[in-house]
Design a protein around this motif. Structure first.
Motif, PDB file in Angstrom:
ATOM      1  N   PRO A  63       0.811  -1.229   0.000  1.00  0.00           N
ATOM      2  CA  PRO A  63       0.000   0.000   0.000  1.00  0.00           C
ATOM      3  C   PRO A  63       0.844   1.279   0.000  1.00  0.00           C
ATOM      4  N   ASP A  64       2.049   1.232   0.572  1.00  0.00           N
ATOM      5  CA  ASP A  64       2.894   2.434   0.624  1.00  0.00           C
ATOM      6  C   ASP A  64       3.472   2.822  -0.735  1.00  0.00           C
ATOM      7  N   THR A  65       3.641   1.853  -1.625  1.00  0.00           N
ATOM      8  CA  THR A  65       4.319   2.129  -2.899  1.00  0.00           C
ATOM      9  C   THR A  65       3.436   1.830  -4.110  1.00  0.00           C
ATOM     10  N   ARG A  66       2.219   1.405  -3.893  1.00  0.00           N
ATOM     11  CA  ARG A  66       1.318   0.996  -4.968  1.00  0.00           C
ATOM     12  C   ARG A  66       0.987   2.179  -5.875  1.00  0.00           C
ATOM     13  N   PRO A  67       1.160   2.016  -7.200  1.00  0.00           N
ATOM     14  CA  PRO A  67       0.774   3.099  -8.118  1.00  0.00           C
ATOM     15  C   PRO A  67      -0.743   3.165  -8.231  1.00  0.00           C
ATOM     16  N   ALA A  68      -1.225   4.277  -8.724  1.00  0.00           N
ATOM     17  CA  ALA A  68      -2.668   4.449  -8.873  1.00  0.00           C
ATOM     18  C   ALA A  68      -3.220   3.509  -9.940  1.00  0.00           C
ATOM     19  N   SER A  69      -2.398   3.254 -10.954  1.00  0.00           N
ATOM     20  CA  SER A  69      -2.840   2.347 -12.009  1.00  0.00           C
ATOM     21  C   SER A  69      -1.612   1.778 -12.703  1.00  0.00           C
ATOM     22  N   ILE A  70      -1.809   0.715 -13.451  1.00  0.00           N
ATOM     23  CA  ILE A  70      -0.726   0.074 -14.201  1.00  0.00           C
ATOM     24  C   ILE A  70      -1.148   0.001 -15.654  1.00  0.00           C
ATOM     25  N   GLY A  98       0.014 -11.334   7.510  1.00  0.00           N
ATOM     26  CA  GLY A  98       0.083 -12.668   6.922  1.00  0.00           C
ATOM     27  C   GLY A  98       0.112 -12.704   5.404  1.00  0.00           C
ATOM     28  N   ARG A  99       0.025 -11.549   4.760  1.00  0.00           N
ATOM     29  CA  ARG A  99       0.064 -11.514   3.292  1.00  0.00           C
ATOM     30  C   ARG A  99       1.332 -10.830   2.806  1.00  0.00           C
ATOM     31  N   TRP A 100       1.931 -11.430   1.773  1.00  0.00           N
ATOM     32  CA  TRP A 100       3.138 -10.839   1.191  1.00  0.00           C
ATOM     33  C   TRP A 100       2.770  -9.794   0.147  1.00  0.00           C
ATOM     34  N   TYR A 101       3.539  -8.697   0.141  1.00  0.00           N
ATOM     35  CA  TYR A 101       3.345  -7.631  -0.835  1.00  0.00           C
ATOM     36  C   TYR A 101       4.684  -7.254  -1.456  1.00  0.00           C
ATOM     37  N   TYR A 102       4.630  -6.843  -2.714  1.00  0.00           N
ATOM     38  CA  TYR A 102       5.794  -6.288  -3.395  1.00  0.00           C
ATOM     39  C   TYR A 102       5.975  -4.854  -2.926  1.00  0.00           C
ATOM     40  N   LEU A 103       7.173  -4.546  -2.389  1.00  0.00           N
ATOM     41  CA  LEU A 103       7.423  -3.192  -1.889  1.00  0.00           C
ATOM     42  C   LEU A 103       8.073  -2.334  -2.971  1.00  0.00           C
ATOM     43  N   ASP A 104       9.295  -2.693  -3.361  1.00  0.00           N
ATOM     44  CA  ASP A 104       9.965  -1.984  -4.445  1.00  0.00           C
ATOM     45  C   ASP A 104      11.162  -2.822  -4.890  1.00  0.00           C
ATOM     46  N   GLY A 105      11.928  -2.270  -5.819  1.00  0.00           N
ATOM     47  CA  GLY A 105      13.030  -3.059  -6.338  1.00  0.00           C
ATOM     48  C   GLY A 105      14.146  -2.200  -6.890  1.00  0.00           C
ATOM     49  N   ASP A 106      15.339  -2.787  -6.955  1.00  0.00           N
ATOM     50  CA  ASP A 106      16.503  -2.132  -7.551  1.00  0.00           C
ATOM     51  C   ASP A 106      16.847  -2.846  -8.841  1.00  0.00           C
ATOM     52  N   LEU A 107      16.927  -2.069  -9.906  1.00  0.00           N
ATOM     53  CA  LEU A 107      17.326  -2.650 -11.174  1.00  0.00           C
ATOM     54  C   LEU A 107      18.828  -2.871 -11.172  1.00  0.00           C
ATOM     55  N   SER A 108      19.226  -3.984 -11.715  1.00  0.00           N
ATOM     56  CA  SER A 108      20.645  -4.264 -11.851  1.00  0.00           C
ATOM     57  C   SER A 108      21.058  -3.990 -13.283  1.00  0.00           C
ATOM     58  N   ARG A 109      22.226  -3.414 -13.424  1.00  0.00           N
ATOM     59  CA  ARG A 109      22.705  -3.112 -14.774  1.00  0.00           C
ATOM     60  C   ARG A 109      23.595  -4.212 -15.325  1.00  0.00           C
ATOM     61  N   SER A 110      23.855  -5.210 -14.502  1.00  0.00           N
ATOM     62  CA  SER A 110      24.744  -6.274 -14.961  1.00  0.00           C
ATOM     63  C   SER A 110      24.131  -6.990 -16.154  1.00  0.00           C
ATOM     64  N   ARG A 111      24.976  -7.473 -16.991  1.00  0.00           N
ATOM     65  CA  ARG A 111      24.502  -8.194 -18.166  1.00  0.00           C
ATOM     66  C   ARG A 111      24.563  -9.664 -17.940  1.00  0.00           C
TER      67      ARG A 111
END
Ligand SMILES: [Zn+2]
Length: 134
Positions: free
Chosen positions: A61-68, A121-134
């Motif tokens: 809920p803290d990072t959820r966009p308004a729409s996708i 008790g429910r898992w949520y996606y918070l955020d993420g770091d993109l990796s530039r490694s190939r």
């Protein structure tokens, strides 16, 4: 054309969709992925299947966009590879993954370390770091 019942799960588990991520998208286990990796896989499958409702519902809920935005026409998801699943504590975990897609003949490789949090008790996606490694 394959019906959803016979479709192999897009996450690459080798199981049919209803026995894999489909369980968490809808039905008895809707929204109840047992751990961060299962949630990650079910979110990838939701991207492939354009299940935007599920993507929003499984977003913290803290990072959820308004729409996708739905997938661009012609975008093909090619596969998911989960590289690492690490539990920091009971309610925090990270999952490192590579997702491949193709659009207009060009291949894309998304390499991300995603953070997940468990709330009530429910898992949520918070955020993420993109990796530039190939
Ligand atoms: Zn799956």
């Amino acid at each position: 054309m394959d019906t959803p019942d016979t479709l192999p799960c897009p996450c690459g588990s080798g199981r049919p969709l209803p026995a894999c991520c489909g369980r968490y998208h809808a039905g008895e286990l809707a929204g109840q992925a047992p751990d961060a990796e299962a949630l990650m896989r079910s979110r990838y499958s939701a991207f492939v299947l354009d299940r935007l409702d599920y993507l929003l519902a499984s977003w913290h809920p803290d990072t959820r966009p308004a729409s996708i935005e739905p997938n661009e026409p012609g975008l093909r998801w090619l596969g998911l590879e989960v590289k690492r699943h690490q539990r920091q504590d009971a309610d925090h975990a990270t999952v490192e993954f590579v997702a491949r897609s193709k659009l207009g003949g060009r291949a894309h490789r998304l390499h991300e370390v995603s953070r997940f949090e468990r709330i009530d008790g429910r898992w949520y996606y918070l955020d993420g770091d993109l990796s530039r490694s190939r």
